[in-house]
Scaffold this motif. Sequence first.
Motif, PDB file in Angstrom:
ATOM      1  N   GLY A  94      -2.561  -0.758  -1.343  1.00 56.12           N
ATOM      2  CA  GLY A  94      -2.385   0.484  -2.090  1.00 56.12           C
ATOM      3  C   GLY A  94      -1.934   1.629  -1.209  1.00 56.12           C
ATOM      4  O   GLY A  94      -1.067   2.428  -1.598  1.00 56.12           O
ATOM      5  N   MET A  95      -2.478   1.702  -0.010  1.00 50.47           N
ATOM      6  CA  MET A  95      -2.047   2.727   0.941  1.00 50.47           C
ATOM      7  C   MET A  95      -0.589   2.518   1.340  1.00 50.47           C
ATOM      8  O   MET A  95       0.205   3.460   1.395  1.00 50.47           O
ATOM      9  CB  MET A  95      -2.919   2.677   2.201  1.00 50.47           C
ATOM     10  CG  MET A  95      -4.361   3.111   2.023  1.00 50.47           C
ATOM     11  SD  MET A  95      -5.315   2.760   3.517  1.00 50.47           S
ATOM     12  CE  MET A  95      -4.444   3.742   4.742  1.00 50.47           C
ATOM     13  N   GLY A  96      -0.243   1.263   1.618  1.00 51.37           N
ATOM     14  CA  GLY A  96       1.084   0.958   2.123  1.00 51.37           C
ATOM     15  C   GLY A  96       2.195   1.202   1.126  1.00 51.37           C
ATOM     16  O   GLY A  96       3.361   1.354   1.519  1.00 51.37           O
ATOM     17  N   MET A  97       1.870   1.259  -0.150  1.00 46.05           N
ATOM     18  CA  MET A  97       2.878   1.544  -1.165  1.00 46.05           C
ATOM     19  C   MET A  97       3.376   2.986  -1.080  1.00 46.05           C
ATOM     20  O   MET A  97       4.440   3.309  -1.612  1.00 46.05           O
ATOM     21  CB  MET A  97       2.326   1.253  -2.560  1.00 46.05           C
ATOM     22  CG  MET A  97       2.081  -0.235  -2.798  1.00 46.05           C
ATOM     23  SD  MET A  97       1.196  -0.580  -4.333  1.00 46.05           S
ATOM     24  CE  MET A  97       2.501  -0.283  -5.528  1.00 46.05           C
ATOM     25  N   ASP A  98       2.609   3.815  -0.422  1.00 47.62           N
ATOM     26  CA  ASP A  98       3.038   5.193  -0.156  1.00 47.62           C
ATOM     27  C   ASP A  98       4.018   5.145   1.012  1.00 47.62           C
ATOM     28  O   ASP A  98       3.654   4.772   2.129  1.00 47.62           O
ATOM     29  CB  ASP A  98       1.822   6.053   0.190  1.00 47.62           C
ATOM     30  CG  ASP A  98       2.151   7.539   0.319  1.00 47.62           C
ATOM     31  OD1 ASP A  98       3.281   7.869   0.746  1.00 47.62           O
ATOM     32  OD2 ASP A  98       1.281   8.361   0.013  1.00 47.62           O
ATOM     33  N   LYS A  99       5.275   5.532   0.768  1.00 50.73           N
ATOM     34  CA  LYS A  99       6.295   5.432   1.798  1.00 50.73           C
ATOM     35  C   LYS A  99       5.980   6.289   3.014  1.00 50.73           C
ATOM     36  O   LYS A  99       6.493   6.031   4.115  1.00 50.73           O
ATOM     37  CB  LYS A  99       7.659   5.820   1.218  1.00 50.73           C
ATOM     38  CG  LYS A  99       8.160   4.842   0.173  1.00 50.73           C
ATOM     39  CD  LYS A  99       9.488   5.271  -0.417  1.00 50.73           C
ATOM     40  CE  LYS A  99       9.957   4.286  -1.492  1.00 50.73           C
ATOM     41  NZ  LYS A  99      11.233   4.728  -2.115  1.00 50.73           N
ATOM     42  N   ILE A 119       3.183   6.353   4.429  1.00 52.41           N
ATOM     43  CA  ILE A 119       2.202   5.597   5.226  1.00 52.41           C
ATOM     44  C   ILE A 119       2.785   4.275   5.693  1.00 52.41           C
ATOM     45  O   ILE A 119       2.772   3.948   6.874  1.00 52.41           O
ATOM     46  CB  ILE A 119       0.908   5.365   4.408  1.00 52.41           C
ATOM     47  CG1 ILE A 119       0.265   6.713   4.047  1.00 52.41           C
ATOM     48  CG2 ILE A 119      -0.070   4.484   5.198  1.00 52.41           C
ATOM     49  CD1 ILE A 119      -0.909   6.585   3.091  1.00 52.41           C
ATOM     50  N   GLY A 120       3.316   3.486   4.756  1.00 51.95           N
ATOM     51  CA  GLY A 120       3.895   2.186   5.105  1.00 51.95           C
ATOM     52  C   GLY A 120       2.829   1.122   5.328  1.00 51.95           C
ATOM     53  O   GLY A 120       1.643   1.420   5.468  1.00 51.95           O
ATOM     54  N   THR A 121       3.269  -0.122   5.371  1.00 50.73           N
ATOM     55  CA  THR A 121       2.331  -1.243   5.458  1.00 50.73           C
ATOM     56  C   THR A 121       2.043  -1.701   6.882  1.00 50.73           C
ATOM     57  O   THR A 121       1.056  -2.401   7.120  1.00 50.73           O
ATOM     58  CB  THR A 121       2.892  -2.451   4.670  1.00 50.73           C
ATOM     59  OG1 THR A 121       4.177  -2.804   5.220  1.00 50.73           O
ATOM     60  CG2 THR A 121       3.059  -2.116   3.199  1.00 50.73           C
ATOM     61  N   HIS A 122       2.889  -1.325   7.823  1.00 48.35           N
ATOM     62  CA  HIS A 122       2.733  -1.847   9.185  1.00 48.35           C
ATOM     63  C   HIS A 122       1.462  -1.326   9.851  1.00 48.35           C
ATOM     64  O   HIS A 122       1.078  -0.163   9.685  1.00 48.35           O
ATOM     65  CB  HIS A 122       3.945  -1.483  10.039  1.00 48.35           C
ATOM     66  CG  HIS A 122       5.218  -2.108   9.560  1.00 48.35           C
ATOM     67  ND1 HIS A 122       5.404  -3.476   9.532  1.00 48.35           N
ATOM     68  CD2 HIS A 122       6.374  -1.558   9.078  1.00 48.35           C
ATOM     69  CE1 HIS A 122       6.610  -3.749   9.059  1.00 48.35           C
ATOM     70  NE2 HIS A 122       7.212  -2.614   8.776  1.00 48.35           N
ATOM     71  N   PHE A 123       0.808  -2.218  10.603  1.00 48.99           N
ATOM     72  CA  PHE A 123      -0.391  -1.900  11.386  1.00 48.99           C
ATOM     73  C   PHE A 123      -1.564  -1.486  10.507  1.00 48.99           C
ATOM     74  O   PHE A 123      -2.447  -0.752  10.941  1.00 48.99           O
ATOM     75  CB  PHE A 123      -0.081  -0.825  12.436  1.00 48.99           C
ATOM     76  CG  PHE A 123       0.777  -1.349  13.553  1.00 48.99           C
ATOM     77  CD1 PHE A 123       0.212  -1.849  14.714  1.00 48.99           C
ATOM     78  CD2 PHE A 123       2.155  -1.392  13.428  1.00 48.99           C
ATOM     79  CE1 PHE A 123       0.999  -2.368  15.730  1.00 48.99           C
ATOM     80  CE2 PHE A 123       2.958  -1.909  14.430  1.00 48.99           C
ATOM     81  CZ  PHE A 123       2.375  -2.402  15.588  1.00 48.99           C
TER      82      PHE A 123
END
Length: 432
Positions: free
Chosen positions: A239-244, A246-250
Amino acid sequence: MGERIAVIGTGYVGLVSGTCFSEIGHHVVCVDKDADKIQSLSRAELPIYEPDLQQLVQTNLQRGRLSFTSDTALAVSGSDIVFLAVGTPSMEDGQVDVSQVTSAAIQIAMAMEGYTIVVLKSTVPVGTARRVENLIREYNPEALFSVVSNPEFLREGSAVRDTFHMDRIVIGATEQEAADRIARLHEPYGAPVLFTDRESAELIKYASNAFLATKISFINEMANLCEKVGANVELVAAGMGMDKRIGTHFLRPGIGYGGSCFPKDTKAQLKIAEHADYDFKIMRAVIEVNRLQRERFADKVEQALGGDVNGLKLAVMGLTFKPDTDDLRDAPALDIIELLLAKGAQIRAYDPVAAQAAAPLIPRAVCCTDPYEALQDADAMVITTEWDTVKSLDYAEVHQLLRSPVIIDGRNCLQADTIRCLGFHYVSVGRP
């Protein structure tokens, strides 16, 4: 016609950078003071494990575009561009030891012939490029040269790919002509170039690694909280990573970061701030969270086995700090093994590439190159590195080999539902 390049230092950064420069058409000589290492490299026998690197070394040795020597003066005098890629290890107080940079700078100064661009590739404290410039002027007042900061952003295990598919090229220089020439050198990589002053370039590398380490410690804190409240950290991270922004990496929880970069660079970032009379509170917390995460995982193993591991046999799977490398520097698995040994456990540890090198570092553990040997009659399987060989095991056979079917997964690399359907008691990080 390609540039004539010398690369001082044949560690991960120097060897990969030099080899890839030769691959795109430049003539490169890599320098190391270890004569035995140079002889091995000249036979394409590498001191490190890095996917695709050995083939590139062998190919460019045969083409005559890559060579190795222990004669710094010979390499520098025959080159127009000299990359400094020597080690900059941490000292006990967290400061960076730049003695190898200093020594190499003096050798370069004494060997220069004609205009030379000296490029700092090593990760160094702010102001090092200026100090290298002053050293060269001191030891060779007549020298014609420029000093450029060009930090690397390579990941061990994918360093060759990262070189050919760079996110960005950072060039810090005081002379635009030198900056442009280093930019042209990198043109075949096709990455965007950021021109900066040298101090900013030096700090960009530390800031990048410190921020990535912060993301790791943050998601580990979230995982710990998820365990307390019954949430699933993987869904939280998704859910966090769907925010551009923030992103999904790390954002993968686990047992914390390790290796040669993040631990060293976060401590160095803290020291840089201290020297500037600034208390970098976030960085201090990131380092502490990472240390505690290893202790928390050792406690998790103990709790999963009824609160006591004394006398139990544990199969620890993976020793390197990440897969696809043989690097054991600050590897979380080594600390976790020592913590479990201190609790009275007996350890058989598996790693596909680093078992032999790890044996002297954990002398009370038995190191194996066969995963099934490590698992035979163990009371639990403990995953500390997400090697493909670990993820692709025959888990029906694993169930038969284990004395009790318990898996504690510190990397969340297995599918929980699938593993539980096979009859395992499965414990992971931040997942219900």
